[in-house]
Write a protein that holds these residues in place. Structure first.
Motif, PDB file in Angstrom:
ATOM      1  N   ARG A 233       0.842  -1.202   0.000  1.00  0.00           N
ATOM      2  CA  ARG A 233       0.000   0.000   0.000  1.00  0.00           C
ATOM      3  C   ARG A 233       0.869   1.241   0.000  1.00  0.00           C
ATOM      4  O   ARG A 233       0.427   2.298  -0.410  1.00  0.00           O
ATOM      5  CB  ARG A 233      -0.919   0.016   1.213  1.00  0.00           C
ATOM      6  CG  ARG A 233      -2.011  -1.049   1.130  1.00  0.00           C
ATOM      7  CD  ARG A 233      -3.065  -0.802   2.191  1.00  0.00           C
ATOM      8  NE  ARG A 233      -3.844   0.372   1.898  1.00  0.00           N
ATOM      9  CZ  ARG A 233      -4.547   1.059   2.802  1.00  0.00           C
ATOM     10  NH1 ARG A 233      -4.546   0.686   4.053  1.00  0.00           N
ATOM     11  NH2 ARG A 233      -5.239   2.113   2.450  1.00  0.00           N
ATOM     12  N   TYR A 235       3.101   2.593   2.799  1.00  0.00           N
ATOM     13  CA  TYR A 235       3.217   3.448   3.988  1.00  0.00           C
ATOM     14  C   TYR A 235       4.585   4.124   3.996  1.00  0.00           C
ATOM     15  O   TYR A 235       5.579   3.581   3.502  1.00  0.00           O
ATOM     16  CB  TYR A 235       3.036   2.606   5.258  1.00  0.00           C
ATOM     17  CG  TYR A 235       1.613   2.193   5.466  1.00  0.00           C
ATOM     18  CD1 TYR A 235       0.711   3.051   6.082  1.00  0.00           C
ATOM     19  CD2 TYR A 235       1.150   0.958   5.006  1.00  0.00           C
ATOM     20  CE1 TYR A 235      -0.613   2.684   6.253  1.00  0.00           C
ATOM     21  CE2 TYR A 235      -0.174   0.586   5.176  1.00  0.00           C
ATOM     22  CZ  TYR A 235      -1.052   1.457   5.803  1.00  0.00           C
ATOM     23  OH  TYR A 235      -2.357   1.096   5.955  1.00  0.00           O
ATOM     24  N   VAL A 236       4.631   5.302   4.584  1.00  0.00           N
ATOM     25  CA  VAL A 236       5.869   6.076   4.637  1.00  0.00           C
ATOM     26  C   VAL A 236       6.808   5.493   5.685  1.00  0.00           C
ATOM     27  O   VAL A 236       6.433   5.349   6.848  1.00  0.00           O
ATOM     28  CB  VAL A 236       5.571   7.546   4.990  1.00  0.00           C
ATOM     29  CG1 VAL A 236       6.866   8.302   5.284  1.00  0.00           C
ATOM     30  CG2 VAL A 236       4.804   8.213   3.860  1.00  0.00           C
ATOM     31  N   ILE A 237       8.021   5.153   5.264  1.00  0.00           N
ATOM     32  CA  ILE A 237       9.054   4.727   6.199  1.00  0.00           C
ATOM     33  C   ILE A 237      10.041   5.879   6.340  1.00  0.00           C
ATOM     34  O   ILE A 237      10.703   6.267   5.374  1.00  0.00           O
ATOM     35  CB  ILE A 237       9.751   3.450   5.686  1.00  0.00           C
ATOM     36  CG1 ILE A 237       8.733   2.306   5.638  1.00  0.00           C
ATOM     37  CG2 ILE A 237      10.940   3.086   6.581  1.00  0.00           C
ATOM     38  CD1 ILE A 237       9.179   1.121   4.832  1.00  0.00           C
TER      39      ILE A 237
ATOM     40  N   GLU B  55       0.758   3.892  11.721  1.00  0.00           N
ATOM     41  CA  GLU B  55       0.710   2.469  11.383  1.00  0.00           C
ATOM     42  C   GLU B  55       2.082   1.820  11.417  1.00  0.00           C
ATOM     43  O   GLU B  55       2.253   0.715  11.949  1.00  0.00           O
ATOM     44  CB  GLU B  55       0.065   2.265  10.002  1.00  0.00           C
ATOM     45  CG  GLU B  55      -1.435   2.542   9.960  1.00  0.00           C
ATOM     46  CD  GLU B  55      -1.763   4.011   9.815  1.00  0.00           C
ATOM     47  OE1 GLU B  55      -0.833   4.824   9.597  1.00  0.00           O
ATOM     48  OE2 GLU B  55      -2.953   4.367   9.926  1.00  0.00           O
ATOM     49  N   ILE B  56       3.082   2.475  10.809  1.00  0.00           N
ATOM     50  CA  ILE B  56       4.423   1.881  10.776  1.00  0.00           C
ATOM     51  C   ILE B  56       4.957   1.732  12.204  1.00  0.00           C
ATOM     52  O   ILE B  56       5.542   0.705  12.561  1.00  0.00           O
ATOM     53  CB  ILE B  56       5.378   2.759   9.926  1.00  0.00           C
ATOM     54  CG1 ILE B  56       5.069   2.617   8.433  1.00  0.00           C
ATOM     55  CG2 ILE B  56       6.843   2.413  10.214  1.00  0.00           C
ATOM     56  CD1 ILE B  56       5.658   1.397   7.751  1.00  0.00           C
ATOM     57  N   GLY B  84      -6.221  -2.771   6.338  1.00  0.00           N
ATOM     58  CA  GLY B  84      -5.921  -2.894   7.756  1.00  0.00           C
ATOM     59  C   GLY B  84      -4.439  -3.095   8.026  1.00  0.00           C
ATOM     60  O   GLY B  84      -3.590  -2.746   7.207  1.00  0.00           O
ATOM     61  N   VAL B  88       0.675  -3.324   6.300  1.00  0.00           N
ATOM     62  CA  VAL B  88       1.790  -2.515   6.796  1.00  0.00           C
ATOM     63  C   VAL B  88       2.792  -3.391   7.552  1.00  0.00           C
ATOM     64  O   VAL B  88       4.002  -3.192   7.455  1.00  0.00           O
ATOM     65  CB  VAL B  88       1.274  -1.321   7.638  1.00  0.00           C
ATOM     66  CG1 VAL B  88       0.429  -1.770   8.796  1.00  0.00           C
ATOM     67  CG2 VAL B  88       2.409  -0.450   8.129  1.00  0.00           C
TER      68      VAL B  88
END
Lengths: 357, 357
Positions: A233, A235-237, B55-56, B84, B88
């Motif tokens: 998806r 997500y920003v790391i 989330e991360i 969901g 992640v």
């Protein structure tokens, strides 16, 4: 009162509401196979088991028993709204007055299968290959559009003993639209625990598929990792900017980075002759998205891009360059605007409009 | 060990497996709102609540606690595979060695909402309107293709306080592709029990939609009945052939029924001037499908077609006539081939190929 109840795939997937509603019922009606799954919960009740194909009969029976004043549970596998009993009941219930219906949702096969396969879902479609009630032309149209849209696709009722044509068509659609290397996860619930197989569509043969299987068709971003099927998806790391990258993007924001191959560079070609060098260092690092070839180095907190060449391809650079110039006005924007940058990356990867994020 | 757990929308939608896995965990990690839903189950455990957008962080925390030897439950609303926490977690877990993950599926919002609305699902797509990680152009493309494919569409994350553009685009897509009368069911779970509204897309205003809503967009067959949203699948309802119909189809199989308007008939025009009379009596009776205007007469076992004119339209007749001539070689085929006949009806209704059933 009719409770339409989804019992999931196995006991641990049953909801508290489903169990309570069954306990409170006088009559239990369902397809034989599903009834056997809840036998221990219904020993004191009237039980009406019927074969596959008797859906209208089961629904009529539920209505009659309900009109007689009894509380009825009409049993579906998975969720009753997904190719289950809710639909058939509503098709005929308006014949009658005062029939109260309560639908108890359940875990549907798309969720059950996906959670076994890893994390393959993002936006998705759920399509049944059963052509008992649905014309083949309609099924095929839905498949083609869903594939074109880059939706993940969950396939219900993939193959029965007597109906093989829909499965053949399905395979051909995937190959036509997405190519023969498209990843497909197969979850076969005739086994307990369910058997999980991940194959390319060209290797999806009839011997690994049956009516108890759910298939999950990956999209352009789906990859396999440690026997899991994953669709990122994005997500920003968070990460610091490497000094060499800092140096490159200082030049970039000053308009000092040339477009195309940089044959003056002492390392050229570090990947292949003809590579574009606009993004000598990746502005998305670390993307954490293995769909383009990067991966985590196990045991270290390091993202390794060695196998990702996408950023040096002409098409990618031509899509990214101008929007990136507009987004990055100082090097620190690589951190502060990372969410937007990852969307830009995604738009170019999927050949969507990079100016409409 | 990390249990990724879907807790559904409310307690009665929780699965037995989810409850057991939470009980067996040492540490519970999740978004504040979801944690509050299970507060009574976790009073003896370490609880880490975080805000939306972390989330991360939540996934990293789950991995660290797991590597420390603890059993962790990472909590998702609905099903963890549908927008969901599963996704992640898999994005970063391959950094580490030996992290065991078990995903516990849950009731997803599409199932929860549909079961409240009635039986709106058939083949469907689930699409999130959140453009935090996904470009608008990608969301819009998926919507347009799913609408063109005549899939039912479940909309997740329809409208947030700060992001209104995706919702506007969504509405416009539905109007462009399907028309302003397209039916949409809205289930708002900020109420308990959830609030259910069925509107036409032209009447879908921002005041009835929020981030806790799930929307179900009907397709070309979806209709509203007794405040329920229903998409017919087309199960066969057995019935005797009416003597007048018997009489008509005896002529039909003998090639004695003319094509087009029958102005010689003493009743012409029984519907409107210009109507086609090839199917004076409906060969699909009773279809039990209200999408074309028929309905059951309540309290009687009688299907009333008075409001259904589709069968006398030029386009419908031109699509149906030849395939029907091939299918019906004796009047009794109206009963024995009803499944195929209903597929033919469906193909012509949806403008798919009537010769590919």
């Amino acid at each position: 009162m009719i409770n339409v109840i989804g019992i999931g795939q196995k006991r641990e997937n049953m909801t508290l509401g489903a169990i309570k509603a069954i306990e409170e019922s006088d009559v239990i009606i369902g397809y034989k196979k599903y009834i056997s799954q809840i036998e221990d919960l219904i020993s004191d009740k009237e039980v009406i088991k019927k074969g596959m194909g008797d859906e209208i009969y089961r629904a009529e029976m539920a209505i009659q028993k309900s009109l007689d004043g009894q509380t009825v549970s009409l049993i579906s596998s998975g969720d009753p709204g997904v190719f289950g009993m809710a639909n058939v009941l509503y098709q005929i219930v308006s014949k009658y007055e005062n029939v109260e219906i309560n639908v108890y949702p359940g875990v549907s096969a798309v969720n059950y299968a996906s959670d076994i396969l890893g994390a393959p879902l993002n936006d998705f479609a759920a399509i049944s290959l059963s052509n008992i009630l649905t014309p083949l032309s309609e099924i095929e149209k839905k498949l083609r559009y869903a594939l074109e849209a880059n939706l993940i696709i969950a396939i219900y009722n993939p193959l029965s003993k007597t109906r093989r044509e829909p499965f053949k068509r399905f395979k051909q659609c995937v190959i036509d639209v997405k190519g023969e290397d498209t990843l497909i996860g197969v979850v076969d619930s005739t086994y307990e625990p369910a058997k999980k197989t991940i194959v390319k569509v060209k290797d999806l043969t009839e011997d690994i598929v049956n009516m108890s299987c759910t298939l999950i068709v990956g999209n352009d971003l789906t990859y396999q990792q440690d026997n899991n099927l994953i669709t990122p998806r994005g997500y920003v790391i968070r990460s610091d900017i490497h000094p060499l990258s800092q140096n490159h993007y200082e030049k970039f924001v000053n308009g000092e980075v040339a477009h195309g191959p940089n044959r003056d560079c002492e390392f050229y070609p570090c990947h292949w002759d003809g590579q574009y060098c606009d993004f000598c260092y990746c502005p998305f690092y670390p993307c954490g998205d293995s769909s383009t070839g990067g991966e985590w180095i196990k045991g270290k907190n390091v993202w390794n891009c060695k196998e990702c060449n996408w950023l040096h391809e002409k098409n990618a650079v031509e899509c990214l360059r101008e929007p990136l110039e507009n987004l990055i006005t100082e090097v620190d924007d690589l951190k502060s605007k990372k969410k937007t940058l990852l969307k830009l990356r995604r738009a170019c990867l999927l050949k969507n409009n990079p100016n409409d994020l």
